[in-house]
Design a protein around this motif. Structure first.
Motif, short mmCIF file in Angstrom:
data_model
loop_
_atom_site.label_atom_id
_atom_site.label_comp_id
_atom_site.label_asym_id
_atom_site.label_seq_id
_atom_site.Cartn_x
_atom_site.Cartn_y
_atom_site.Cartn_z
N CYS A 183 7.72 5.30 2.26
CA CYS A 183 7.19 3.95 2.50
C CYS A 183 8.35 2.96 2.48
O CYS A 183 9.09 2.91 1.50
CB CYS A 183 6.16 3.63 1.40
N LYS B 292 8.23 0.58 -0.49
CA LYS B 292 8.70 1.20 -1.73
C LYS B 292 10.24 1.17 -1.77
O LYS B 292 10.84 0.86 -2.80
CB LYS B 292 8.17 2.65 -1.77
N LYS C 115 2.32 -3.34 3.04
CA LYS C 115 1.72 -2.17 2.39
C LYS C 115 1.29 -1.17 3.44
O LYS C 115 0.94 -1.56 4.55
CB LYS C 115 0.48 -2.59 1.59
N ILE C 116 1.27 0.09 3.06
CA ILE C 116 0.93 1.10 4.07
C ILE C 116 -0.51 1.60 3.95
O ILE C 116 -0.99 2.34 4.81
CB ILE C 116 1.91 2.30 4.04
N CYS D 214 -0.45 6.12 -1.83
CA CYS D 214 -0.29 4.92 -2.67
C CYS D 214 -0.82 5.16 -4.07
O CYS D 214 -0.29 4.64 -5.05
CB CYS D 214 -0.99 3.73 -2.03
N CYS E 22 1.79 6.36 -6.34
CA CYS E 22 3.06 5.63 -6.28
C CYS E 22 3.20 4.73 -7.52
O CYS E 22 2.23 4.11 -7.95
CB CYS E 22 3.09 4.77 -5.01
N TYR F 107 4.43 1.94 -7.69
CA TYR F 107 4.24 0.53 -7.35
C TYR F 107 2.77 0.19 -7.04
O TYR F 107 2.49 -0.91 -6.57
CB TYR F 107 5.09 0.16 -6.13
N CYS G 201 1.27 -3.44 -5.74
CA CYS G 201 0.80 -3.61 -4.37
C CYS G 201 -0.68 -3.95 -4.28
O CYS G 201 -1.08 -4.71 -3.41
CB CYS G 201 1.06 -2.34 -3.56
N TYR G 202 -1.48 -3.38 -5.19
CA TYR G 202 -2.93 -3.47 -4.99
C TYR G 202 -3.70 -4.14 -6.12
O TYR G 202 -4.92 -4.21 -6.05
CB TYR G 202 -3.52 -2.07 -4.75
S1 SF4 Z 1 1.77 1.63 -3.38
FE1 SF4 Z 1 2.96 0.09 -2.24
S2 SF4 Z 1 5.06 0.74 -2.37
FE2 SF4 Z 1 3.81 2.48 -2.96
S3 SF4 Z 1 3.52 3.68 -1.11
FE3 SF4 Z 1 1.80 2.28 -1.23
S4 SF4 Z 1 2.38 0.43 -0.10
FE4 SF4 Z 1 4.24 1.66 -0.50
#
Ligand code: SF4
Length: 181
Positions: A18, A21, A161-162, A167, A170, A172, A176-177
């Protein structure tokens, strides 16, 4: 940052997972300490092959590309006799990123004039392994990826964001969310 930063296998790995990320990581935003997945991965590393540290070597590699980009890589388990890098992973969900991480290490060996190295991706929980080698087109691709990473990291804008299945695991994810739950 564009001129002075050093790229590592983590940048190559994250580029294939990502771009957001990668950007967050490169801008010093770290959340690994709050991630169960990261903690689980570290434990797996320490417990899967207890004899491994005695058998294989930890090795730090570095190189500078023709256009001055500094590269580094830290390999935990290198079998110098067989020229095999052993890389342990928890799951094969992001196998492409794991493969490029290993290919990057092999390329770093080549930049240090050590040829014939191969990689072995090991998934103890899945009881499977995957052999990784570097091809001529891989060498060109990695150099292209490095240029793309440098461009991405030179930007002041964090990529979008993907919204992917990955996610959830992840580190992060909260960042992100968190506003969406
Ligand atoms: S949580 Fe955020 S940083 Fe991690 S893969 Fe998803 S979009 Fe990318």
């Amino acid at each position: 940052m564009f001129l002075t930063m050093q790229l590592t296998a983590t940048h190559i790995n994250y580029y294939h997972i990502c771009h957001r990320k990668l950007w967050l990581f490169a801008n010093g935003i770290r959340m690994e300490q709050t991630s169960n997945t990261v903690a689980d991965g570290k434990l797996l590393h320490e417990t899967s092959y207890p004899q491994r540290a005695e058998k294989y070597t930890e090795i730090d590699l570095s190189a500078t590309t023709a256009n001055g980009t500094q590269l580094a890589g830290k390999i935990d388990f290198y079998d110098a006799k067989e020229k095999v890098i052993h890389e342990i992973k928890r799951s094969d969900k992001i196998e492409t990123a794991h493969e490029w991480q290993l290919k990057y290490y092999i390329w770093l060996f080549e930049l240090n004039e050590i040829y014939g190295v191969v990689g072995k991706l090991e998934y103890p929980k899945l009881k499977s392994t995957n052999k990784v080698a570097l091809t001529e087109s891989d060498r060109l691709y990695i150099q292209l990826v490095i240029q793309k990473i440098l461009l991405l990291l030179a930007s002041d804008t964090c990529p979008a964001k993907i919204n992917s299945k990955i996610c959830k695991s992840c580190s992060y994810y909260d960042l992100c969310y968190i506003d969406e739950v």
